[in-house]
Enzyme design. Sequence first.
Site, PDB file in Angstrom:
ATOM      1  N   HIS A 119      12.272  -5.130 -11.399  1.00 56.09           N
ATOM      2  CA  HIS A 119      11.872  -4.039 -10.617  1.00 56.09           C
ATOM      3  C   HIS A 119      12.049  -2.643 -11.377  1.00 56.09           C
ATOM      4  O   HIS A 119      11.359  -1.647 -11.594  1.00 56.09           O
ATOM      5  CB  HIS A 119      12.198  -3.801  -9.371  1.00 56.09           C
ATOM      6  CG  HIS A 119      11.542  -4.817  -8.238  1.00 56.09           C
ATOM      7  ND1 HIS A 119      11.887  -5.016  -6.994  1.00 56.09           N
ATOM      8  CD2 HIS A 119      10.578  -5.725  -8.501  1.00 56.09           C
ATOM      9  CE1 HIS A 119      11.256  -5.981  -6.523  1.00 56.09           C
ATOM     10  NE2 HIS A 119      10.220  -6.459  -7.352  1.00 56.09           N
ATOM     11  N   HIS A 337      15.613 -11.579  -6.439  1.00 51.81           N
ATOM     12  CA  HIS A 337      16.271 -10.750  -7.660  1.00 51.81           C
ATOM     13  C   HIS A 337      15.402  -9.816  -8.199  1.00 51.81           C
ATOM     14  O   HIS A 337      15.042  -9.924  -9.485  1.00 51.81           O
ATOM     15  CB  HIS A 337      16.199 -12.147  -8.675  1.00 51.81           C
ATOM     16  CG  HIS A 337      16.968 -13.529  -8.103  1.00 51.81           C
ATOM     17  ND1 HIS A 337      18.048 -13.740  -7.266  1.00 51.81           N
ATOM     18  CD2 HIS A 337      16.262 -14.629  -7.828  1.00 51.81           C
ATOM     19  CE1 HIS A 337      18.139 -14.838  -6.787  1.00 51.81           C
ATOM     20  NE2 HIS A 337      17.246 -15.462  -7.132  1.00 51.81           N
ATOM     21  N   CYS A 338      14.934  -8.829  -7.410  1.00 54.43           N
ATOM     22  CA  CYS A 338      14.046  -7.921  -7.649  1.00 54.43           C
ATOM     23  C   CYS A 338      12.909  -8.345  -8.482  1.00 54.43           C
ATOM     24  O   CYS A 338      12.507  -7.670  -9.459  1.00 54.43           O
ATOM     25  CB  CYS A 338      14.935  -7.058  -8.524  1.00 54.43           C
ATOM     26  SG  CYS A 338      16.364  -6.327  -7.644  1.00 54.43           S
ATOM     27  N   THR A 339      12.152  -9.464  -8.279  1.00 54.76           N
ATOM     28  CA  THR A 339      11.197  -9.924  -8.777  1.00 54.76           C
ATOM     29  C   THR A 339      10.237 -10.456  -7.689  1.00 54.76           C
ATOM     30  O   THR A 339       9.747 -11.561  -7.444  1.00 54.76           O
ATOM     31  CB  THR A 339      11.469 -10.973  -9.731  1.00 54.76           C
ATOM     32  OG1 THR A 339      12.094 -12.183  -9.100  1.00 54.76           O
ATOM     33  CG2 THR A 339      12.221 -10.501 -10.978  1.00 54.76           C
TER      34      THR A 339
END
Length: 381
Positions: A119, A337-339
């Site tokens: 992100h 995991h910011c995905t």
Amino acid sequence: MSMSSFKTFFPIFKSHPNLTYLDNAATTHKPMHVLNSILDFYKSFNSNVHRGNYPISDKATEEFENVRKKVADFIGAKPNEVIFTSGTTESMNLASELIFYNEIVRDNCTIAVPIEGHHSLVLPFRRFFENQIFYDHRNISEIKSEIALITHVSNVTGTITDPKKIDAKIKVLDCAQSMPHLRINVNKLGVDFLAFSAHKMYGPMGVGVLWVKEEILNRCNPVRLGGGIVDLVERKSIRFNTFTNRFEPGTPNVAGVLGLGAAIDFLKRFDLKKELEKEWELKNYVISNLKKIDEIEIYTDENSAIGIISLYHKNIHPHDISHALGKKGICVRAGNHCTQIFHREILNVPATFRISLAIYNNLDDIKKLIKEIKNISLNQF
């Protein structure tokens, strides 16, 4: 040097002898060499840089700018192309602002967005550019755009993407995960912007780098304003200075920058290629053993030596597994995991728990991890 002896460089393992730390894609621990560099600054020459006309300020400025040269040498760049930031997130925000406000590309241009992109890479650019093409590493050579956002190493699977394979006017490379594992040379990568964080490569939190190709940076005016970046301020005009620190308004994180320099010194002591081979052996050991557990889904690039492995248990939520492992002194990461798009559309799971390796991990760490995952899977709490 054995992998077990690497732990002697890191005081946290003395404080926690039974710690099995496998969350290195989130942050790495700091060797004493790095901690000493930070402490020495505050003890010996704590002062602001570029401003004071006295010996300890001169010393701070000299050491600060020496790190800029050290970073440049480490990545094959020029010192005047290196901008210090608070980390990869700020670097990507700054990169997007420099491109947009300085009109490096047209307003309604198309950007190529990696579906596995973090992100911190993706969101800053989506703020300015609405025309988006999503891609993954398998179809990268088919993509054409004016701006390409590129994840050098995936923080979910460890996949390495070659930025030269994508066709774009401006290429922005996220090297947050590649810096501690690979030797980076900006001249060989063929990119225009590159970002990384110190804390993922054994340096302190709160400091990072944005590298910008000289010919582009020379076209840019500062987009963030404050003290230390101007030659002249008048009622109706401003003249910025011509140094790279015109993009670094305010008081910088001097101690953090010196810690980054010490982390680079630490990494340069070792043959990263050999260390990566050891990491690949550990990664393969994890994969071969966890494949024996039917309930475990493994998401990693087995052709990549980077020790990043995401896992999903069909019957136990990733957060529950992470919590149970934590009680045994094993640190892994659970979540998306910011995905989020990658997890939702490609992996088709809401979250995973992730193992990520560093220079100090060894076979004992991995055996302990596998044993506890097997116990959790069998006992189901």
